[in-house]
Design a protein around this motif. Structure first.
Motif, PDB file in Angstrom:
ATOM      1  N   UNK A 145       0.820  -1.215   0.000  1.00 42.98           N
ATOM      2  CA  UNK A 145       0.000   0.000   0.000  1.00 42.98           C
ATOM      3  C   UNK A 145       0.855   1.267   0.000  1.00 42.98           C
ATOM      4  N   UNK A 146       1.911   1.269   0.806  1.00 41.67           N
ATOM      5  CA  UNK A 146       2.773   2.452   0.847  1.00 41.67           C
ATOM      6  C   UNK A 146       3.536   2.629  -0.466  1.00 41.67           C
ATOM      7  N   UNK A 147       3.961   1.517  -1.062  1.00 38.47           N
ATOM      8  CA  UNK A 147       4.680   1.590  -2.338  1.00 38.47           C
ATOM      9  C   UNK A 147       3.783   2.186  -3.428  1.00 38.47           C
ATOM     10  N   UNK A 148       2.533   1.743  -3.466  1.00 37.67           N
ATOM     11  CA  UNK A 148       1.607   2.279  -4.470  1.00 37.67           C
ATOM     12  C   UNK A 148       1.278   3.746  -4.210  1.00 37.67           C
ATOM     13  N   UNK A 149       1.171   4.112  -2.936  1.00 43.73           N
ATOM     14  CA  UNK A 149       0.923   5.519  -2.612  1.00 43.73           C
ATOM     15  C   UNK A 149       2.093   6.383  -3.085  1.00 43.73           C
ATOM     16  N   UNK A 150       3.311   5.884  -2.917  1.00 42.31           N
ATOM     17  CA  UNK A 150       4.486   6.612  -3.429  1.00 42.31           C
ATOM     18  C   UNK A 150       4.397   6.774  -4.943  1.00 42.31           C
ATOM     19  N   UNK A 151       3.999   5.682  -5.621  1.00 42.19           N
ATOM     20  CA  UNK A 151       3.897   5.728  -7.086  1.00 42.19           C
ATOM     21  C   UNK A 151       2.891   6.760  -7.532  1.00 42.19           C
ATOM     22  N   UNK A 152       1.793   6.876  -6.790  1.00 37.33           N
ATOM     23  CA  UNK A 152       0.792   7.885  -7.124  1.00 37.33           C
ATOM     24  C   UNK A 152       1.353   9.297  -6.925  1.00 37.33           C
ATOM     25  N   UNK A 153       2.047   9.503  -5.814  1.00 38.34           N
ATOM     26  CA  UNK A 153       2.553  10.849  -5.528  1.00 38.34           C
ATOM     27  C   UNK A 153       3.603  11.286  -6.534  1.00 38.34           C
ATOM     28  N   UNK A 154       4.548  10.396  -6.875  1.00 38.03           N
ATOM     29  CA  UNK A 154       5.654  10.806  -7.757  1.00 38.03           C
ATOM     30  C   UNK A 154       5.179  11.042  -9.196  1.00 38.03           C
ATOM     31  N   UNK A 155       3.935  10.654  -9.503  1.00 37.82           N
ATOM     32  CA  UNK A 155       3.400  10.945 -10.837  1.00 37.82           C
ATOM     33  C   UNK A 155       3.426  12.454 -11.103  1.00 37.82           C
ATOM     34  N   UNK A 156       3.427  13.236 -10.041  1.00 42.25           N
ATOM     35  CA  UNK A 156       3.489  14.692 -10.183  1.00 42.25           C
ATOM     36  C   UNK A 156       4.756  15.111 -10.926  1.00 42.25           C
ATOM     37  N   UNK A 157       5.856  14.362 -10.753  1.00 45.21           N
ATOM     38  CA  UNK A 157       7.091  14.688 -11.469  1.00 45.21           C
ATOM     39  C   UNK A 157       6.888  14.498 -12.973  1.00 45.21           C
ATOM     40  N   UNK A 158       6.207  13.448 -13.338  1.00 50.06           N
ATOM     41  CA  UNK A 158       5.914  13.205 -14.761  1.00 50.06           C
ATOM     42  C   UNK A 158       5.076  14.349 -15.334  1.00 50.06           C
ATOM     43  N   UNK A 159       4.037  14.748 -14.611  1.00 47.00           N
ATOM     44  CA  UNK A 159       3.147  15.792 -15.094  1.00 47.00           C
ATOM     45  C   UNK A 159       3.886  17.103 -15.351  1.00 47.00           C
ATOM     46  N   UNK A 160       4.977  17.311 -14.631  1.00 48.04           N
ATOM     47  CA  UNK A 160       5.736  18.556 -14.776  1.00 48.04           C
ATOM     48  C   UNK A 160       6.962  18.391 -15.665  1.00 48.04           C
ATOM     49  N   UNK A 161       7.027  17.257 -16.377  1.00 44.91           N
ATOM     50  CA  UNK A 161       8.111  17.081 -17.344  1.00 44.91           C
ATOM     51  C   UNK A 161       9.437  16.650 -16.753  1.00 44.91           C
ATOM     52  N   UNK A 162       9.441  16.233 -15.464  1.00 43.67           N
ATOM     53  CA  UNK A 162      10.675  15.769 -14.826  1.00 43.67           C
ATOM     54  C   UNK A 162      10.782  14.249 -15.017  1.00 43.67           C
ATOM     55  N   UNK A 163      11.007  13.835 -16.267  1.00 43.29           N
ATOM     56  CA  UNK A 163      10.909  12.416 -16.612  1.00 43.29           C
ATOM     57  C   UNK A 163      12.027  11.579 -15.994  1.00 43.29           C
ATOM     58  N   UNK A 164      13.232  12.122 -15.926  1.00 43.18           N
ATOM     59  CA  UNK A 164      14.346  11.369 -15.351  1.00 43.18           C
ATOM     60  C   UNK A 164      14.121  11.130 -13.856  1.00 43.18           C
ATOM     61  N   UNK A 165      13.681  12.152 -13.157  1.00 45.82           N
ATOM     62  CA  UNK A 165      13.419  11.994 -11.722  1.00 45.82           C
ATOM     63  C   UNK A 165      12.272  11.002 -11.506  1.00 45.82           C
ATOM     64  N   UNK A 166      11.253  11.097 -12.358  1.00 49.27           N
ATOM     65  CA  UNK A 166      10.107  10.198 -12.253  1.00 49.27           C
ATOM     66  C   UNK A 166      10.539   8.743 -12.443  1.00 49.27           C
ATOM     67  N   UNK A 167      11.361   8.487 -13.444  1.00 52.30           N
ATOM     68  CA  UNK A 167      11.790   7.112 -13.713  1.00 52.30           C
ATOM     69  C   UNK A 167      12.639   6.574 -12.562  1.00 52.30           C
ATOM     70  N   UNK A 168      13.487   7.403 -11.983  1.00 48.59           N
ATOM     71  CA  UNK A 168      14.324   6.951 -10.864  1.00 48.59           C
ATOM     72  C   UNK A 168      13.472   6.602  -9.642  1.00 48.59           C
ATOM     73  N   UNK A 169      12.445   7.425  -9.371  1.00 54.44           N
ATOM     74  CA  UNK A 169      11.547   7.137  -8.244  1.00 54.44           C
ATOM     75  C   UNK A 169      10.820   5.814  -8.466  1.00 54.44           C
ATOM     76  N   UNK A 170      10.335   5.590  -9.687  1.00 57.13           N
ATOM     77  CA  UNK A 170       9.605   4.360  -9.990  1.00 57.13           C
ATOM     78  C   UNK A 170      10.518   3.138  -9.923  1.00 57.13           C
ATOM     79  N   UNK A 171      11.769   3.300 -10.344  1.00 51.05           N
ATOM     80  CA  UNK A 171      12.721   2.188 -10.243  1.00 51.05           C
ATOM     81  C   UNK A 171      12.868   1.741  -8.790  1.00 51.05           C
ATOM     82  N   UNK A 172      12.936   2.717  -7.880  1.00 47.01           N
ATOM     83  CA  UNK A 172      13.041   2.391  -6.453  1.00 47.01           C
ATOM     84  C   UNK A 172      11.784   1.706  -5.932  1.00 47.01           C
ATOM     85  N   UNK A 173      10.615   2.188  -6.380  1.00 46.19           N
ATOM     86  CA  UNK A 173       9.339   1.602  -5.932  1.00 46.19           C
ATOM     87  C   UNK A 173       9.195   0.170  -6.454  1.00 46.19           C
ATOM     88  N   UNK A 174       9.586  -0.041  -7.707  1.00 46.47           N
ATOM     89  CA  UNK A 174       9.527  -1.397  -8.268  1.00 46.47           C
ATOM     90  C   UNK A 174      10.412  -2.344  -7.476  1.00 46.47           C
TER      91      UNK A 174
END
Length: 580
Positions: A145-174
């Motif tokens: 549940x916490x991992x998925x909540x993190x994935x939802x929150x970091x989507x904000x980086x994608x929305x703002x065009x911070x694709x590299x930061x977004x991918x790194x956050x998702x790699x950690x969550x995975x």
């Protein structure tokens, strides 16, 4: 944006109960009174039918039941594109969540409000709401549940065009999710939950890599999610499975293999009709329209873009699909010779593009495809608009012509004086700009040298960026930019980088977009020629345009006036008069 949240809600609140999976949609004529409140909530969960929710809202619900109903109703309204009412439901949920002190509902209400604001293109309000959700992530139970909540929150980086930061956050969550399974921290009853969560995060990670044009990593993630869905959820139509089909289409689309991409978009389009995936269907229609246009199938391109425009759904995505639908509806209509439609869609596109006020976002797909036809769109529209005004107001123009002629002489004197001031100011600014640019270059060299000597100096551009900036200096000293075929992709290849990186560097360090950067170099080039070689004062404007690399007289004149404040003819007249 809500895809992971929907998965989290379905699994977290209903735990994939077998009874819920077999509930089918009842006729709206059925009597609902015979069902208990839990039964009605179960039906609403599975059918996504607001009939049950409207009935439930009139019942005496517990606070927990009310929170569940408000959340489901808000999501249904989002899918239907009814943003204001959706936000009202999530604001009510936020109030109820405070009473419950439930981190799940406090988190999802604020995140969902942020999503609605984003879909409405109210980006400051969206950012504020997203940030207010962050403290609740740590209150989720440790695990899936916490991992998925993190994935939802970091989507904000994608929305703002911070694709590299977004991918790194998702790699950690995975990795967190994988470790949970390998360390045996998940019970047998939650294994499906874990596997679906891993597949969902992997699909999101694929999209992140695509936005960075990292196709090898994107392909690895597609294979990873595909393996999970085939082995664990074979033939099940889930949100993640449909999103993965769409992402596969985008994978081939971004690689410019449009024939391979189209079948995936068509499949998602069909599922949108049969399985209530309207948001995915909308994206698939827009992407199919662009793909067909690239294959010169303008009839199909127009068909898909019109289908998207006729059933619009605001999407929380960095790519503005609404702008793209209108752009390609115009382009396809133009290619098919449908003048009335082309004019209609062109006006809609210009209104949306102007309202967006974000060149990077509105031209993201165009920058990937390097579609030169699209880059001429605004010039075409301006020309057509002028033509229409001439036709419409010709009679009125004749009536006021005499007055204009009388006033023209006085106006011309004032205008000439004003233009001379503009030109002198431009020439002065040009000299100052050259000095400033040289100072910046020297500052970079000094900063680089200092950085090598003293590790405590402030952070400077990385070596890759400095190298590209150095190469840009060499490029500016050459006359390669006078090649009319010069494009972002060509220059990126010449400099040994990619289009995304080059575009970011030009925007950051040159403080302008690629087109303005190249046009500025060309204008400087031709001005130096005119100043230093008198014969250039005698040439026609069309020849000056060709020599400096512009594809047409009109584009040259527009760019020249944007840089100097005057037309090429006015500039030449000034120089001739100044040398007498």
């Amino acid at each position: 944006m809500n895809y992971l949240l929907r998965l989290l809600t379905i699994l977290f609140l209903t735990n994939l109960s077998a009874s819920a999976n077999v509930i089918t949609l009842q006729s709206t004529q059925d009597s609902l009174a015979k069902y208990s409140i839990p039964e009605l909530i179960g039906k609403a969960e599975v059918t996504k039918d607001s009939v049950y929710l409207n009935y439930l809202e009139k019942k005496d619900l517990s606070t927990e039941e009310l929170a569940n109903v408000l959340y489901m109703h808000g999501n249904i309204l989002i899918n239907e594109g009814i943003m204001d009412r959706s936000r009202q439901y999530f604001e009510r949920l936020d109030s109820v969540a405070k009473i419950l002190k439930d981190p799940f509902y406090q988190f999802v209400s604020k995140l969902s409000i942020g999503e609605v604001y984003y879909r409405q293109k109210n980006y400051p309000a969206s950012k504020e709401s997203f940030e207010s959700a962050h403290p609740f992530v740590a209150q989720f139970p440790e695990g899936i549940q916490r991992a998925l909540a993190k994935a939802e929150y970091v989507y904000f980086y994608y929305l703002n065009g911070q694709f590299e930061r977004y991918s790194k956050e998702l790699e950690g969550i995975k990795k967190e999710l994988i470790d949970l399974g390998e360390q045996g921290k998940v019970g047998d009853e939650d294994l499906d939950y874990l596997e679906m969560s891993k597949a969902t995060v992997s699909v999101y990670l694929t999209k992140a890599y695509l936005m960075n044009e990292d196709f090898s990593k994107a392909e690895e993630e597609l294979k990873y999610s595909d393996k999970i869905l085939k082995e664990r959820f074979h033939n099940k139509i889930t949100t993640t499975a449909v999103q993965q089909k769409l992402t596969k289409g985008e994978f081939y689309f971004f690689k410019k293999d449009f024939k391979m991409a189209i079948p995936y978009f068509q499949e998602v389009n069909k599922l949108g009709d049969s399985e209530n995936f309207g948001d995915f269907q909308y994206v698939a229609r827009v992407m199919a329209s662009i793909a067909y246009f690239q294959l010169a199938d303008y009839k199909q391109s127009l068909s898909f873009s019109e289908a998207a425009m006729n059933h619009p759904i605001p999407i929380a995505d960095y790519i503005d699909y609404e702008v793209e639908a209108m752009r390609y509806a115009y382009l396809a209509s133009k290619e098919l010779g449908l003048s009335d439609k082309a004019m209609q869609y062109s006006q809609k596109f210009l209104e949306q593009d102007e309202a967006l006020k974000d060149t990077k976002r509105s031209n993201f797909i165009n920058s990937i495809l390097n579609n030169m036809e699209v880059s001429q769109l605004e010039n075409d529209l301006i020309a057509k608009t002028k033509s229409n005004y001439v036709l419409r107001y010709s009679l009125i123009g004749l009536a006021i012509l005499i007055v204009i002629l009388v006033l023209f002489t006085v106006y011309q004197i004032r205008e000439n004086k004003h233009n001379k001031e503009k030109i002198r100011e431009f020439m002065h600014n040009l000299e100052e700009s050259d000095k400033a640019e040289k100072a910046k270059q020297e500052e970079r060299r000094i900063s680089k040298a200092n950085a090598e000597i003293n590790s405590d100096t402030p952070a400077q551009p990385d070596d890759k960026t400095v190298k590209i900036l150095d190469k840009l200096e060499e490029f500016e000293s050459s006359d390669l930019y006078t090649d009319s075929k010069m494009s972002l992709s060509y220059l990126a290849s010449y400099l040994g980088t990619n289009t995304i990186t080059l575009s970011k560097i030009i925007n950051t360090y040159k403080e302008m977009n690629f087109n303005d950067y190249i046009n500025g170099l060309r204008i400087r080039f031709i001005i130096e020629k005119i100043k230093n070689e008198p014969k250039f004062e005698q040439y026609k404007i069309s020849y000056l345009a060709e020599v400096s690399g512009f594809s047409s007289h009109s584009i040259f004149s527009k760019a020249f006036k944007k840089s100097t404040g005057v037309t090429p003819s006015q500039f030449l007249d000034f120089l001739k008069e100044d040398t007498r």
